[in-house]
Design a protein around this motif. Structure first.
Motif, mmCIF file in Angstrom:
data_model
loop_
_atom_site.group_PDB
_atom_site.id
_atom_site.type_symbol
_atom_site.label_atom_id
_atom_site.label_comp_id
_atom_site.label_asym_id
_atom_site.label_seq_id
_atom_site.Cartn_x
_atom_site.Cartn_y
_atom_site.Cartn_z
ATOM 1 N N SER A 77 0.817 -1.200 0.000
ATOM 2 C CA SER A 77 0.000 0.000 0.000
ATOM 3 C C SER A 77 0.856 1.258 0.000
ATOM 4 C CB SER A 77 -0.913 0.013 1.238
ATOM 5 O OG SER A 77 -0.141 -0.045 2.419
ATOM 6 N N GLY A 78 2.180 1.110 0.117
ATOM 7 C CA GLY A 78 3.067 2.258 0.105
ATOM 8 C C GLY A 78 4.347 1.923 -0.626
ATOM 9 N N ASN A 79 5.287 2.846 -0.612
ATOM 10 C CA ASN A 79 6.519 2.646 -1.346
ATOM 11 C C ASN A 79 7.496 1.744 -0.608
ATOM 12 O OD1 ASN A 79 5.732 4.344 -3.448
ATOM 13 N ND2 ASN A 79 6.435 6.179 -2.377
ATOM 14 N N TYR A 80 7.297 1.559 0.699
ATOM 15 C CA TYR A 80 8.294 0.861 1.482
ATOM 16 C C TYR A 80 7.778 -0.445 2.068
ATOM 17 C CZ TYR A 80 10.558 5.306 0.850
ATOM 18 O OH TYR A 80 11.113 6.413 0.274
ATOM 19 N N THR A 81 6.670 -0.427 2.736
ATOM 20 C CA THR A 81 6.112 -1.648 3.308
ATOM 21 C C THR A 81 4.634 -1.428 3.571
ATOM 22 O OG1 THR A 81 6.205 -3.191 5.159
ATOM 23 C CG2 THR A 81 6.796 -0.916 5.635
ATOM 24 N N ASN A 82 3.864 -2.503 3.483
ATOM 25 C CA ASN A 82 2.442 -2.392 3.797
ATOM 26 C C ASN A 82 2.171 -2.726 5.255
ATOM 27 O OD1 ASN A 82 3.173 -5.070 3.297
ATOM 28 N ND2 ASN A 82 1.119 -5.649 2.672
ATOM 29 N N VAL A 83 3.227 -2.811 6.062
ATOM 30 C CA VAL A 83 3.084 -3.044 7.489
ATOM 31 C C VAL A 83 3.206 -1.714 8.221
ATOM 32 C CG1 VAL A 83 4.059 -4.178 9.518
ATOM 33 C CG2 VAL A 83 4.052 -5.355 7.316
ATOM 34 N N PRO A 84 2.196 -1.316 8.993
ATOM 35 C CA PRO A 84 2.305 -0.076 9.773
ATOM 36 C C PRO A 84 3.306 -0.266 10.907
ATOM 37 C CG PRO A 84 0.271 -1.224 10.314
ATOM 38 C CD PRO A 84 0.899 -1.988 9.171
ATOM 39 N N ILE A 85 4.434 0.426 10.837
ATOM 40 C CA ILE A 85 5.483 0.251 11.830
ATOM 41 C C ILE A 85 5.140 1.054 13.092
ATOM 42 C CG2 ILE A 85 7.944 0.506 12.326
ATOM 43 C CD1 ILE A 85 7.315 -1.513 10.163
ATOM 44 N N PRO A 86 5.144 0.418 14.261
ATOM 45 C CA PRO A 86 4.867 1.150 15.500
ATOM 46 C C PRO A 86 6.000 2.112 15.824
ATOM 47 C CG PRO A 86 5.587 -1.078 15.980
ATOM 48 C CD PRO A 86 5.432 -1.003 14.487
ATOM 49 N N VAL A 87 5.751 3.017 16.737
ATOM 50 C CA VAL A 87 6.782 3.962 17.156
ATOM 51 C C VAL A 87 7.890 3.195 17.881
ATOM 52 C CG1 VAL A 87 7.287 5.971 18.600
ATOM 53 C CG2 VAL A 87 5.104 5.815 17.376
ATOM 54 N N PRO A 88 9.148 3.370 17.444
ATOM 55 C CA PRO A 88 10.243 2.625 18.087
ATOM 56 C C PRO A 88 10.398 2.989 19.556
ATOM 57 C CG PRO A 88 10.948 3.579 15.996
ATOM 58 C CD PRO A 88 9.622 4.188 16.325
ATOM 59 N N SER A 89 11.011 2.068 20.288
ATOM 60 C CA SER A 89 11.322 2.349 21.680
ATOM 61 C C SER A 89 12.234 3.558 21.759
ATOM 62 C CB SER A 89 11.992 1.126 22.333
ATOM 63 O OG SER A 89 13.100 0.687 21.567
ATOM 64 N N ASN A 90 12.018 4.390 22.742
ATOM 65 C CA ASN A 90 12.693 5.676 22.841
ATOM 66 C C ASN A 90 14.034 5.546 23.544
ATOM 67 O OD1 ASN A 90 13.446 8.307 23.102
ATOM 68 N ND2 ASN A 90 11.650 8.964 24.261
ATOM 69 N N ASN A 91 15.115 5.879 22.822
ATOM 70 C CA ASN A 91 16.439 5.802 23.429
ATOM 71 C C ASN A 91 16.552 6.671 24.671
ATOM 72 O OD1 ASN A 91 17.693 3.986 21.685
ATOM 73 N ND2 ASN A 91 18.197 5.556 20.203
ATOM 74 N N ALA A 92 15.829 7.786 24.674
ATOM 75 C CA ALA A 92 15.965 8.733 25.778
ATOM 76 C C ALA A 92 15.454 8.156 27.095
ATOM 77 C CB ALA A 92 15.209 10.018 25.450
ATOM 78 N N SER A 93 14.598 7.157 27.019
ATOM 79 C CA SER A 93 14.018 6.595 28.237
ATOM 80 C C SER A 93 14.871 5.479 28.821
ATOM 81 C CB SER A 93 12.615 6.049 27.946
ATOM 82 O OG SER A 93 12.695 4.945 27.061
ATOM 83 N N ILE A 94 16.006 5.191 28.164
ATOM 84 C CA ILE A 94 16.881 4.108 28.598
ATOM 85 C C ILE A 94 18.056 4.720 29.374
ATOM 86 C CG2 ILE A 94 18.294 2.173 27.820
ATOM 87 C CD1 ILE A 94 16.614 2.095 25.300
ATOM 88 N N SER A 95 18.555 3.983 30.341
ATOM 89 C CA SER A 95 19.705 4.438 31.106
ATOM 90 C C SER A 95 20.817 4.924 30.181
ATOM 91 C CB SER A 95 20.234 3.283 31.969
ATOM 92 O OG SER A 95 21.498 3.593 32.503
ATOM 93 N N SER A 96 21.433 6.053 30.534
ATOM 94 C CA SER A 96 22.452 6.646 29.679
ATOM 95 C C SER A 96 23.844 6.070 29.939
ATOM 96 C CB SER A 96 22.484 8.166 29.890
ATOM 97 O OG SER A 96 22.793 8.463 31.237
ATOM 98 N N THR A 97 23.934 5.099 30.827
ATOM 99 C CA THR A 97 25.227 4.503 31.127
ATOM 100 C C THR A 97 25.748 3.743 29.908
ATOM 101 O OG1 THR A 97 24.628 4.246 33.449
ATOM 102 C CG2 THR A 97 26.504 2.963 32.654
ATOM 103 N N ASP A 98 26.884 4.188 29.380
ATOM 104 C CA ASP A 98 27.463 3.542 28.208
ATOM 105 C C ASP A 98 28.469 2.470 28.636
ATOM 106 O OD1 ASP A 98 25.999 5.170 26.601
ATOM 107 O OD2 ASP A 98 27.646 6.509 26.041
ATOM 108 N N VAL A 99 28.191 1.258 28.238
ATOM 109 C CA VAL A 99 29.101 0.148 28.498
ATOM 110 C C VAL A 99 29.887 -0.170 27.230
ATOM 111 C CG1 VAL A 99 29.254 -2.283 29.188
ATOM 112 C CG2 VAL A 99 27.565 -0.777 30.263
ATOM 113 N N TRP A 100 29.224 0.009 26.086
ATOM 114 C CA TRP A 100 29.846 -0.337 24.815
ATOM 115 C C TRP A 100 30.183 0.915 24.005
ATOM 116 C CZ3 TRP A 100 24.918 -3.599 24.521
ATOM 117 C CH2 TRP A 100 25.052 -4.729 25.336
#
Length: 233
Positions: free
Chosen positions: A210-233
């Motif tokens: 139904s569109g140019n990319y996919t006919n699957v409605p993609i949900p809003v991705p999980s928000n990086n900002a809501s995840i702990s900011s501690t960088d291990v990698w």
């Protein structure tokens, strides 16, 4: 296959494929262990989503790539029977080989014309060491490869995000960034539940895009900002 009254087949296959980077760098700071743990932890959630969407038969498998690529779980396995075997890290990052092998599985056959759009999830912490564009081109040359929902998770700071963006091939979707085990688990869970649910919903079951990319409605991705900011990698 069970049939509804009147003969309509009750479910359509939905192929879910993990494409996992197993290069040597994944052994550093527990990245490989965190990926194994995250995938194992989300299996019950995937089963729950499948139970709630009887129109789709969720079939899971996994491919690993390092020096070359091979199927880690080769048979499309019903999610209710799916179990995870730990991956180990060693070698380089032959992403192109993995994409070529996935492309072979997107052909008809083995894919069915009744299938729902596949979900392909690429997880990587580095940069390809082979000619990845050839494998990506082979994948996109297949109708089911082009229709697939393609999600990428970037582990750490050394990932070539442009490569992951080309794999995704969608202007509104960006690689999900995971700089610690908590973030990785959250992203793995999102793609295993929210994306899987959307791909198996009736809206994704039209035979034409139904569109140019996919006919699957993609949900809003999980928000990086809501995840702990501690960088291990």
């Amino acid at each position: 296959m069970k049939r509804r009254p009147g003969g309509e087949i009750s479910s359509r296959p939905l192929h879910f494929i993990w494409i996992a980077d197993c290069s040597g760098s994944m052994s550093i700071d527990g990245k490989m262990q965190a990926l194994n743990t995250a995938i194992r932890e989300v299996i019950p959630h995937m089963r729950k989503v499948a139970d709630e969407n009887p129109n789709a038969q969720v079939l899971v498998r996994a491919i690993k790539f390092s020096s070359g690529a091979q199927w880690h779980i080769s048979q499309p396995t019903p999610v209710e029977d799916f179990n995870w075997t730990d991956l180990k890290a060693d070698g380089v990052t032959d992403l192109g080989k993995a994409l070529s092998m996935v492309a072979e599985e997107m052909k008809m056959p083995p894919m069915s014309d009744r299938a729902l759009p596949p979900v392909l999830v690429l997880v990587s912490d580095g940069q390809p060491t082979d000619e990845y564009s050839k494998g990506l081109s082979e994948l996109m040359d297949q109708p089911w490869g082009k229709k697939a929902v393609r999600i990428a998770i970037a582990i750490g700071e050394d990932v070539d995000e442009q490569v992951l963006e080309k794999f995704i091939g969608h202007p509104e979707l960006k690689p999900l960034k995971a700089n610690n085990p908590e973030a990785l688990l959250k992203h793995i869970k999102w793609v295993s539940t929210a994306v899987l649910k959307s791909a198996s919903a009736p809206a994704s079951q039209s035979d034409e895009n139904s569109g140019n990319y996919t006919n699957v409605p993609i949900p809003v991705p999980s928000n990086n900002a809501s995840i702990s900011s501690t960088d291990v990698w």
